[in-house]
Design a protein around this motif. Structure first.
Motif, short mmCIF file in Angstrom:
data_model
loop_
_atom_site.label_atom_id
_atom_site.label_comp_id
_atom_site.label_asym_id
_atom_site.label_seq_id
_atom_site.Cartn_x
_atom_site.Cartn_y
_atom_site.Cartn_z
N TYR A 34 0.82 -1.21 0.00
CA TYR A 34 0.00 0.00 0.00
C TYR A 34 0.86 1.27 0.00
O TYR A 34 0.45 2.30 -0.53
CB TYR A 34 -0.96 0.00 1.19
CG TYR A 34 -1.98 1.12 1.12
CD1 TYR A 34 -2.99 1.09 0.16
CD2 TYR A 34 -1.92 2.21 1.98
CE1 TYR A 34 -3.92 2.11 0.08
CE2 TYR A 34 -2.84 3.24 1.89
CZ TYR A 34 -3.83 3.19 0.95
OH TYR A 34 -4.75 4.21 0.85
N LEU A 35 2.05 1.20 0.57
CA LEU A 35 2.94 2.36 0.56
C LEU A 35 3.22 2.85 -0.85
O LEU A 35 3.41 4.04 -1.08
CB LEU A 35 4.27 2.03 1.24
CG LEU A 35 4.31 1.95 2.75
CD1 LEU A 35 5.69 1.50 3.20
CD2 LEU A 35 3.93 3.27 3.38
N LEU A 54 4.89 3.75 13.33
CA LEU A 54 5.98 3.76 12.35
C LEU A 54 5.42 3.79 10.93
O LEU A 54 5.95 4.49 10.06
CB LEU A 54 6.87 2.52 12.55
CG LEU A 54 8.14 2.46 11.72
CD1 LEU A 54 9.02 3.68 11.95
CD2 LEU A 54 8.91 1.19 12.06
N TYR A 55 4.34 3.08 10.71
CA TYR A 55 3.73 3.03 9.39
C TYR A 55 3.19 4.41 8.99
O TYR A 55 3.32 4.81 7.82
CB TYR A 55 2.60 1.99 9.36
CG TYR A 55 2.06 1.78 7.98
CD1 TYR A 55 2.79 1.06 7.04
CD2 TYR A 55 0.84 2.30 7.60
CE1 TYR A 55 2.31 0.87 5.75
CE2 TYR A 55 0.35 2.11 6.31
CZ TYR A 55 1.09 1.40 5.40
OH TYR A 55 0.62 1.21 4.12
N PHE A 56 2.59 5.14 9.91
CA PHE A 56 2.07 6.47 9.60
C PHE A 56 3.19 7.38 9.09
O PHE A 56 3.01 8.13 8.14
CB PHE A 56 1.40 7.11 10.81
CG PHE A 56 0.22 6.34 11.35
CD1 PHE A 56 -0.60 5.60 10.52
CD2 PHE A 56 -0.05 6.37 12.70
CE1 PHE A 56 -1.68 4.90 11.03
CE2 PHE A 56 -1.13 5.67 13.22
CZ PHE A 56 -1.95 4.93 12.38
N LEU A 57 4.34 7.30 9.73
CA LEU A 57 5.49 8.10 9.30
C LEU A 57 5.90 7.70 7.89
O LEU A 57 6.09 8.56 7.02
CB LEU A 57 6.66 7.93 10.26
CG LEU A 57 7.95 8.64 9.85
CD1 LEU A 57 7.74 10.14 9.78
CD2 LEU A 57 9.07 8.29 10.82
N ALA A 58 6.02 6.41 7.63
CA ALA A 58 6.39 5.94 6.29
C ALA A 58 5.37 6.37 5.25
O ALA A 58 5.72 6.81 4.16
CB ALA A 58 6.54 4.41 6.30
N LEU A 59 4.10 6.28 5.60
CA LEU A 59 3.03 6.65 4.67
C LEU A 59 3.12 8.12 4.30
O LEU A 59 2.95 8.47 3.13
CB LEU A 59 1.67 6.33 5.30
CG LEU A 59 0.45 6.38 4.40
CD1 LEU A 59 0.61 5.41 3.23
CD2 LEU A 59 -0.78 6.01 5.20
N THR A 60 3.42 8.98 5.25
CA THR A 60 3.52 10.41 4.93
C THR A 60 4.80 10.71 4.15
O THR A 60 4.87 11.71 3.46
CB THR A 60 3.44 11.30 6.19
OG1 THR A 60 4.49 10.96 7.10
CG2 THR A 60 2.10 11.16 6.87
N VAL A 69 -5.58 10.37 11.41
CA VAL A 69 -5.46 9.17 12.25
C VAL A 69 -6.32 9.35 13.48
O VAL A 69 -6.33 10.43 14.09
CB VAL A 69 -3.99 8.92 12.65
CG1 VAL A 69 -3.89 7.84 13.70
CG2 VAL A 69 -3.16 8.56 11.43
N THR A 70 -7.03 8.30 13.85
CA THR A 70 -7.80 8.28 15.09
C THR A 70 -7.16 7.27 16.02
O THR A 70 -6.96 6.12 15.66
CB THR A 70 -9.27 7.87 14.83
OG1 THR A 70 -9.85 8.79 13.90
CG2 THR A 70 -10.07 7.87 16.12
N ILE A 71 -6.83 7.73 17.23
CA ILE A 71 -6.28 6.84 18.26
C ILE A 71 -7.39 6.54 19.25
O ILE A 71 -7.94 7.45 19.87
CB ILE A 71 -5.07 7.46 18.98
CG1 ILE A 71 -3.94 7.73 18.00
CG2 ILE A 71 -4.61 6.55 20.12
CD1 ILE A 71 -2.74 8.41 18.61
N LEU A 90 7.68 9.57 17.16
CA LEU A 90 7.08 9.27 15.86
C LEU A 90 5.88 10.18 15.58
O LEU A 90 5.69 10.66 14.47
CB LEU A 90 6.68 7.80 15.78
CG LEU A 90 7.85 6.82 15.72
CD1 LEU A 90 7.35 5.39 15.89
CD2 LEU A 90 8.63 6.98 14.42
N LEU A 91 5.05 10.41 16.61
CA LEU A 91 3.89 11.28 16.43
C LEU A 91 4.33 12.72 16.11
O LEU A 91 3.69 13.40 15.32
CB LEU A 91 3.00 11.27 17.68
CG LEU A 91 2.20 9.99 17.92
CD1 LEU A 91 1.50 10.04 19.26
CD2 LEU A 91 1.20 9.75 16.80
N LYS A 92 5.41 13.17 16.72
CA LYS A 92 5.88 14.54 16.48
C LYS A 92 6.40 14.74 15.07
O LYS A 92 6.23 15.81 14.49
CB LYS A 92 6.97 14.91 17.48
CG LYS A 92 6.44 15.23 18.85
CD LYS A 92 7.55 15.61 19.80
CE LYS A 92 6.98 15.89 21.19
NZ LYS A 92 8.01 16.27 22.16
#
Length: 129
Positions: A34-35, A54-60, A69-71, A90-92
């Motif tokens: 998907y990336l 980690l995936y969210f960072l890679a995706l961006t 993203v919803t936590i 990672l969130l930052k």
């Protein structure tokens, strides 16, 4: 979405498929593929497990799509200090369009740590017309 004729796809992190619902079958390979696929202009993920940070960072990094993203839950507040610090880092550095947090306590904590987020209760009643 259907009433407003907005096209959408739901990628289910499980085995269920249906109209506009595509199962990932909990496959790590699905996430890697998907990336590199062409994506919608807006992507919304519901956080499931630690790997997602980690995936969210890679995706961006690999996509121009805007990421929401919803936590759910307060797991971050219960992790070890090391794990929590890694997640906060990672969130930052992830370029979210919006980070939604269902827990008021977690939302306050993330804000105190300098991470912009929006608190959204788990249940929002429909608007009266």
């Amino acid at each position: 979405l259907i009433e407003k004729k907005i096209r959408y796809r739901i990628f289910n992190h499980s085995y269920h498929s249906g109209p506009n619902v595509f199962a990932t079958n909990k496959s790590g390979l699905w996430y890697i593929k998907y990336l590199f696929k062409k994506k919608a202009p807006l992507i919304h993920f519901h956080h499931f497990f630690t790997f997602h940070y980690l995936y969210f960072l890679a995706l961006t990094c690999f996509s121009r799509s805007k990421l929401i993203v919803t936590i759910h839950g307060e797991d971050i507040l219960k992790y070890s200090r090391l794990k929590t610090r890694c997640i906060l880092f990672l969130l930052k550095i992830t370029k979210f369009q919006t980070l939604l947090v269902v827990s008021h306590q977690l939302s306050d904590y993330l804000s105190d740590m300098g991470i912009e987020n929006l608190w959204l209760p788990a249940y929002v009643p429909p608007r009266r017309q």
